[in-house]
Design an enzyme around this catalytic site. Structure first.
Site, PDB file in Angstrom:
ATOM      1  CG  ASP A   1      -7.044   1.096   0.260  1.00 19.52           C
ATOM      2  OD1 ASP A   1      -6.747   2.137   0.872  1.00 19.52           O
ATOM      3  OD2 ASP A   1      -6.229   0.381  -0.338  1.00 19.52           O
TER       4      ASP A   1
ATOM      5  CB  THR B   1      -0.682   6.781  -2.155  1.00 17.96           C
ATOM      6  OG1 THR B   1      -1.045   5.441  -1.963  1.00 17.96           O
ATOM      7  CG2 THR B   1      -1.433   7.654  -1.197  1.00 17.96           C
ATOM      8  CB  THR B   2       1.160   3.346  -5.736  1.00 18.99           C
ATOM      9  OG1 THR B   2       0.774   2.777  -4.506  1.00 18.99           O
ATOM     10  CG2 THR B   2       2.464   2.737  -6.200  1.00 18.99           C
TER      11      THR B   2
ATOM     12  CG  ASP C   1      -1.815   1.139   1.324  1.00 24.15           C
ATOM     13  OD1 ASP C   1      -2.696   1.221   0.462  1.00 24.15           O
ATOM     14  OD2 ASP C   1      -1.618   1.991   2.186  1.00 24.15           O
TER      15      ASP C   1
HETATM   16  P1  ADP Z   1      -2.641   3.109  -5.884  1.00 21.44           P
HETATM   17  O1  ADP Z   1      -1.899   3.337  -4.592  1.00 21.44           O
HETATM   18  O2  ADP Z   1      -2.193   4.063  -6.931  1.00 21.44           O
HETATM   19  O3  ADP Z   1      -4.110   3.067  -5.710  1.00 21.44           O
HETATM   20  P2  ADP Z   1      -2.813   0.270  -6.392  1.00 21.44           P
HETATM   21  O4  ADP Z   1      -1.781  -0.711  -5.966  1.00 21.44           O
HETATM   22  O5  ADP Z   1      -4.103   0.299  -5.695  1.00 21.44           O
HETATM   23  O6  ADP Z   1      -2.136   1.696  -6.385  1.00 21.44           O
HETATM   24  O7  ADP Z   1      -3.048   0.014  -7.940  1.00 21.44           O
HETATM   25  C1  ADP Z   1      -3.984   0.734  -8.641  1.00 21.44           C
HETATM   26  C2  ADP Z   1      -3.854   0.452 -10.113  1.00 21.44           C
HETATM   27  O8  ADP Z   1      -4.032  -0.918 -10.413  1.00 21.44           O
HETATM   28  C3  ADP Z   1      -4.909   1.207 -10.881  1.00 21.44           C
HETATM   29  O9  ADP Z   1      -4.346   1.817 -12.003  1.00 21.44           O
HETATM   30  C4  ADP Z   1      -5.903   0.106 -11.241  1.00 21.44           C
HETATM   31  O10 ADP Z   1      -6.622   0.407 -12.434  1.00 21.44           O
HETATM   32  C5  ADP Z   1      -5.006  -1.060 -11.447  1.00 21.44           C
HETATM   33  N1  ADP Z   1      -5.702  -2.336 -11.310  1.00 21.44           N
HETATM   34  C6  ADP Z   1      -6.422  -2.787 -10.275  1.00 21.44           C
HETATM   35  N2  ADP Z   1      -6.919  -4.007 -10.524  1.00 21.44           N
HETATM   36  C7  ADP Z   1      -6.508  -4.353 -11.756  1.00 21.44           C
HETATM   37  C8  ADP Z   1      -6.682  -5.516 -12.596  1.00 21.44           C
HETATM   38  N3  ADP Z   1      -7.373  -6.568 -12.190  1.00 21.44           N
HETATM   39  N4  ADP Z   1      -6.097  -5.499 -13.797  1.00 21.44           N
HETATM   40  C9  ADP Z   1      -5.386  -4.443 -14.185  1.00 21.44           C
HETATM   41  N5  ADP Z   1      -5.174  -3.346 -13.455  1.00 21.44           N
HETATM   42  C10 ADP Z   1      -5.729  -3.293 -12.260  1.00 21.44           C
HETATM   43 MG    MG Z   2      -5.360   1.649  -4.815  1.00 20.21          MG
END
Ligand code: ADP
Ligand code: MG
Length: 564
Positions: free
Chosen positions: A405, A96-97, A63
């Site tokens: 989240d 955030t990421t 996270d």
């Molecule tokens: P953040 O901290 O930016 O929210 P996450 O680790 O939650 O980072 O990742 C979010 C990203 O992963 C988003 O761009 C989302 O669209 C993508 N994502 C989530 N689930 C999937 C999936 N099943 N296939 C492809 N991309 C995904």
């Molecule tokens: Mg996320």
């Protein structure tokens, strides 16, 4: 104009200074390194980071918000990036990421433009224009999801189903997604958010996240977790002779010790006879009895105390049939204030009837091997607790983060009921439209807009990388699909393939998150690009540490010595 022999000192000793291009490059480098660390944890196949703090405590997570919070960042411009992450987290609780990664990419592209001799002010202007256009594009391509009236049972059920799809995408990359209780967790998240939701005049909802409490209790399994309409305290009733169950509770919220305070200095009292000892103890007992008399006189039947309660005071309270709980955390006291409509008092003498909180039931119940106090049927029906069970602290912490989240996702959709396809699809679409639009911009700013478009393509590129796909080939294929009008084409990281419609895979995200990511990333990148002088004082560390420790103690409610 030389001043003979007298050095002019305007900065304190130990201060370092870098400026001009050198400062800018160093800042960009530091920010990029941080972005580099975070990039591999993006998305459902993102890798975990293991963070070890200075006390040796370990956090394992992917996270982004947690990672930047736990890392002890030194460099000032990397710290700015952390601020961006925190800002996104505070606003929308997600993304955030992505924000850090995009900010890093914006800086990387900016560095290249700087090397080509383009001035930072032009890059900054270009980035700002690109951001505004990108926000417009996001509004154009977002899909509306009508939520309806969640107070009507049948519309509530429909809204739940729709929200589950978005929630699923939010939680898919988290630990809970691999556990078989995901569905149950989603139900709890939606139920909690609906409970704490307030309707706004325009028909959207504002979820009061501060009405929702997450209480973790080790033991049992995730499946034993439950939702409680009210506030749950991880405390027991202090005395065996007190009632375990009080209906129609009148609650005193007290932030004062129900004990005789021991003096800070060592005092010596000369006692010469047994009568004097007795008189002394009786005087103590009298003061405590007066406290209890006062509490009982305003009609209190439950005392919730942030500080300690002395044995003698416990005895008197029990005799009056008053239930009491002690050493309750400050944050819980504040939750109780909101839930019960009471007011925290710092002096028992001033306690009056109008300070009391109200609720239908306060009860001590067994949870696993422990006892907890449940404050239910509160005056404010929006108060709700998610009581989490699980076998280890690490599991509980990670689940709590996922639930947070999830709550944020539901809040975001209820606030602005529009979603966009994830998996990099929306980034590809925005990038493509930005490139087309860039052609209408004259001068070198056009290059900055193109750089911006390229920077946001980092998201699909990294997602492809985490899925073990060829990054460049994936981006090219996606560009082609989007040019053909397949605006929801993205990276299906679970199956390591490009997929034409991420909506079908339920990879969806609230548009408000995407907007916030771009805003914060651009703001941070441009802030860093504006800096051309870094004047750093010699570090002072000890004081800060002490302050933090003090703060922690206060939060735990252990600032007073206890004799438990
Ligand atoms: P953040 O901290 O930016 O929210 P996450 O680790 O939650 O980072 O990742 C979010 C990203 O992963 C988003 O761009 C989302 O669209 C993508 N994502 C989530 N689930 C999937 C999936 N099943 N296939 C492809 N991309 C995904
Ligand atoms: Mg996320």
């Amino acid at each position: 104009m030389a001043m003979y022999g007298i050095p002019v000192l305007i900065l304190k000793e130990g201060t370092s200074r870098t400026h001009g291009k050198e400062a800018l490059k160093a800042n960009i480098m530091a920010a990029r390194i941080l972005a580099e660390i975070l990039r591999t944890s993006l998305g459902p196949r993102g890798l975990d980071k293991m963070l070890v703090d200075s006390f040796g405590d370990i956090t394992v997570t992917n996270d982004g918000a947690t990672i930047v919070k736990e890392m002890e960042i030194q460099h000032p411009s990397a710290k700015l990036l952390v601020e961006a992450a925190k800002a996104v987290d505070a606003e929308v609780g997600d993304g955030t990421t992505s924000a850090v990664v995009i900010a890093g990419a914006l800086l990387e592209k900016a560095e290249r433009l700087l090397d080509q001799g383009i001035h930072s002010t032009i890059i900054i202007e270009g980035y700002k224009k690109a951001l505004n256009k990108a926000l417009e594009i996001l509004d154009e391509i977002a899909i509306k999801i009508p939520i309806g009236d969640i107070e009507k049972p049948e519309e509530r059920e429909k809204a739940k189903e729709k929200l589950k799809k978005v929630l699923y995408a939010a939680l898919a990359s988290k630990y809970v997604a691999t556990s078989d209780v995901l569905d149950r967790i989603m139900d709890m998240v939606i139920e909690a958010a609906f409970t704490a939701a307030e309707k706004r005049p325009d028909g959207t909802y504002d979820v009061k996240l501060d009405m929702i409490k997450i209480e973790k209790k080790r033991g049992g399994s995730l499946a034993d977790s439950m939702i409680v309409h009210g506030v749950v305290l991880d405390k027991e009733v202090v005395h065996p002779a007190m009632p375990r169950r009080v209906e129609n509770a009148k609650i005193a919220l007290i932030d004062a010790p129900l004990e005789i305070e021991k003096p800070d200095i060592t005092a010596k009292i000369n006692i010469t006879s047994p009568e004097q000892i007795r008189a002394f103890l009786e005087e103590e007992a009298r003061i405590l009895r007066d406290y209890v008399e006062k509490i009982a006189s305003v009609g209190v039947n439950v005392v919730i105390c942030q500080k300690g309660i002395d044995d003698v005071a416990q005895h008197y309270l029990a005799k009056k049939g008053i239930m009491a709980v002690r050493r309750v955390k400050r944050s819980d006291m504040e939750k109780l204030e909101k839930a019960t409509g009471g007011r925290i008092v710092t002096s028992i003498r001033d306690l009056s009837e109008k300070d009391l909180g109200e609720c239908g039931l306060v009860e001590e119940r067994r949870v696993g091997n422990d006892k907890m106090v449940f404050v239910e049927r509160c005056k404010n029906p929006k108060a709700v607790t998610i009581l989490l069970r699980g076998s280890s602290d690490m599991l509980l912490d990670e689940t709590e983060r996922s639930i947070n989240d999830g709550l944020n996702t539901v809040r975001n959709v209820l606030r602005d009921p529009k979603i966009v396809p994830g998996g990099g699809a929306v980034e590809m679409e925005v990038a493509m439209r930005l490139r087309r639009w860039a052609e209408t911009i004259a001068g070198k700013e056009q290059l900055a807009v193109l750089a911006f478009a390229e920077a946001i393509e980092e998201i699909p590129a990294i997602l492809a990388q985490t899925a073990g796909m060829d990054t460049l080939a994936t981006i090219m294929e996606l560009r082609k699909l989007h040019a053909e009008g397949k605006s929801a084409a993205g990276v299906d990281v679970i199956n390591s393939r490009v997929y034409e419609n991420m909506v079908e895979l339920n990879v969806l995200e609230p548009v408000i998150v995407k907007k916030q990511i771009l805003k914060s990333a651009t703001e941070t990148a441009t802030t860093i690009l504006k800096i051309d002088d870094v004047i750093a004082a010699a570090p002072k560390k000890e004081e800060k540490k002490k302050e933090e420790e003090k703060k922690k103690e206060e939060e735990e409610g252990i600032s007073k010595p206890s004799f438990d």
